[in-house]
Enzyme design. Sequence first.
Site, short mmCIF file in Angstrom:
data_model
loop_
_atom_site.label_atom_id
_atom_site.label_comp_id
_atom_site.label_asym_id
_atom_site.label_seq_id
_atom_site.Cartn_x
_atom_site.Cartn_y
_atom_site.Cartn_z
N THR A 221 -4.23 8.87 26.25
CA THR A 221 -2.80 8.60 26.42
C THR A 221 -2.49 8.29 27.88
O THR A 221 -3.17 8.80 28.76
CB THR A 221 -2.03 9.87 25.99
OG1 THR A 221 -2.15 9.99 24.59
CG2 THR A 221 -0.57 9.85 26.38
N ARG A 249 1.11 10.24 11.15
CA ARG A 249 1.03 11.39 12.06
C ARG A 249 1.72 11.05 13.39
O ARG A 249 1.50 10.00 13.98
CB ARG A 249 -0.42 11.76 12.30
CG ARG A 249 -0.64 12.92 13.29
CD ARG A 249 -0.89 12.44 14.70
NE ARG A 249 -1.30 13.51 15.60
CZ ARG A 249 -1.42 13.38 16.91
NH1 ARG A 249 -1.16 12.23 17.49
NH2 ARG A 249 -1.79 14.38 17.67
N GLY A 251 2.34 12.43 17.31
CA GLY A 251 1.83 13.39 18.29
C GLY A 251 2.94 13.97 19.14
O GLY A 251 4.12 13.86 18.82
N ASP A 252 2.54 14.57 20.25
CA ASP A 252 3.51 15.19 21.16
C ASP A 252 4.19 14.19 22.08
O ASP A 252 5.30 14.43 22.54
CB ASP A 252 2.81 16.25 22.02
CG ASP A 252 1.68 15.61 22.85
OD1 ASP A 252 0.86 14.86 22.27
OD2 ASP A 252 1.62 15.85 24.07
N THR A 272 -0.97 15.15 28.09
CA THR A 272 -2.01 14.50 27.29
C THR A 272 -2.95 15.56 26.72
O THR A 272 -3.20 16.58 27.37
CB THR A 272 -2.83 13.50 28.13
OG1 THR A 272 -3.95 13.03 27.35
CG2 THR A 272 -3.35 14.11 29.42
N GLY A 275 -2.19 16.74 20.55
CA GLY A 275 -0.74 16.80 20.46
C GLY A 275 -0.19 17.96 19.67
O GLY A 275 0.88 18.51 19.99
N1 ASP Z 1 -1.37 13.76 23.04
C1 ASP Z 1 -1.73 12.58 22.31
C2 ASP Z 1 -1.48 12.83 20.85
O1 ASP Z 1 -1.79 13.90 20.36
C3 ASP Z 1 -3.15 12.17 22.49
C4 ASP Z 1 -3.58 12.02 23.93
O2 ASP Z 1 -3.07 12.68 24.81
O3 ASP Z 1 -4.48 11.19 24.19
O4 ASP Z 1 -1.01 11.94 20.20
#
Ligand code: ASP
Length: 357
Positions: A221, A249, A251-252, A272, A275
């Site tokens: 991310t 789905r 993510g965060d 990152t 998530g």
């Molecule tokens: N946090 C991101 C997610 O879970 C993934 C990432 O940080 O690469 O979607």
Amino acid sequence: MKKLALAFLCFTAGVLTSAIGAQATNKPWLIEVHGGAGDIARDTTTPEQDKAFRATLAQAIQAAGKVLNSGGTSVQAVESAIRILEDSGLFDSGKGAIYNAAGFNELDAAIMDGKTLRAGSVAAVRTAKHPITLARAVMDQTPHVMLVGPGADQFLSSIHGEQVDPLYYFNEGKWQALVKQLGSEGKPIPLRPAGAPSAPAALVPAGGLASVEKPARHYGTVGVVAMDRHGNLAAGTSTGGSQGKLPGRMGDSPIIGAGTYASNESCAVSATGVGEYFIRLTIARDVCGLVQYEHMPLQQAADTIIHTRLKKLDGVGGLIAITPDSQAVWSFNTPGMYRARLRQGAKMNISIYSDEP
Ligand code: ASP
């Protein structure tokens, strides 16, 4: 005499006002950028990869610096840097977005303005060239904070934003990484995206897909936090999410308070990692909460969340954060995190591995 006194008062007030104004508008700006955390180590990174990642982080942070130097806002700076990272194809964001378990890309992004607490975010979008710009459009052009799925893509089309074909995101390496992961998990492998070039034969392992080793964890991310010359904070995050995720789905990253948060009253954060943990722990807002209510120094707040609270749940990842009084930190519990920092008038700091400052 009365007139003279009045003129003096007005003059004094003017000087005072402009001094306060000048101070506020001349705050040294500050930017941090990340390109994801994960199993990023020197022995698994080629010199060419190392160079390419550092060069792209530098390009993104310099673009944001240019915006802030010319008096642009932190929101503009965040968007401009993230667009470069999205276009690079190097990170799990924009062109480089990873694949979900069904073999297509769904992208998430968010942006937040620390001055007004306005925010915009999008999740599971499938046609955006620049999800961060779409998130900003949600913030600027709608009464909402978040749009998801087909509604977000329809909104993009309605504002004539840049839309791309699914093949825009195709990349042999990312596709093979998905195949590898699903193979090692014994899950069905989706059909290769229609129109993609046929797979090089050498990529199919001799012992079949079940024989592949467990892929390295890398959360690619991208995120940016910035403070402009007016002292206003902003944060933004853009991602393709986690590889092999179920369709739909989220993510965060697009969740305000989980992967992205900014408030002039506390701090700006972009996170990152896995998530699901960041959502459960409302990581970004919690860091700012410690700063705002416990008056904790930012590094201590970030480390408390990443090395204590996240660790307790066995969560992995990291974050970048800044405060209005120019504290700038990062914290991560993985072997590496692509990251960079630039303060107005200072030397740029670009780091990848955990033994770098
Ligand atoms: N946090 C991101 C997610 O879970 C993934 C990432 O940080 O690469 O979607």
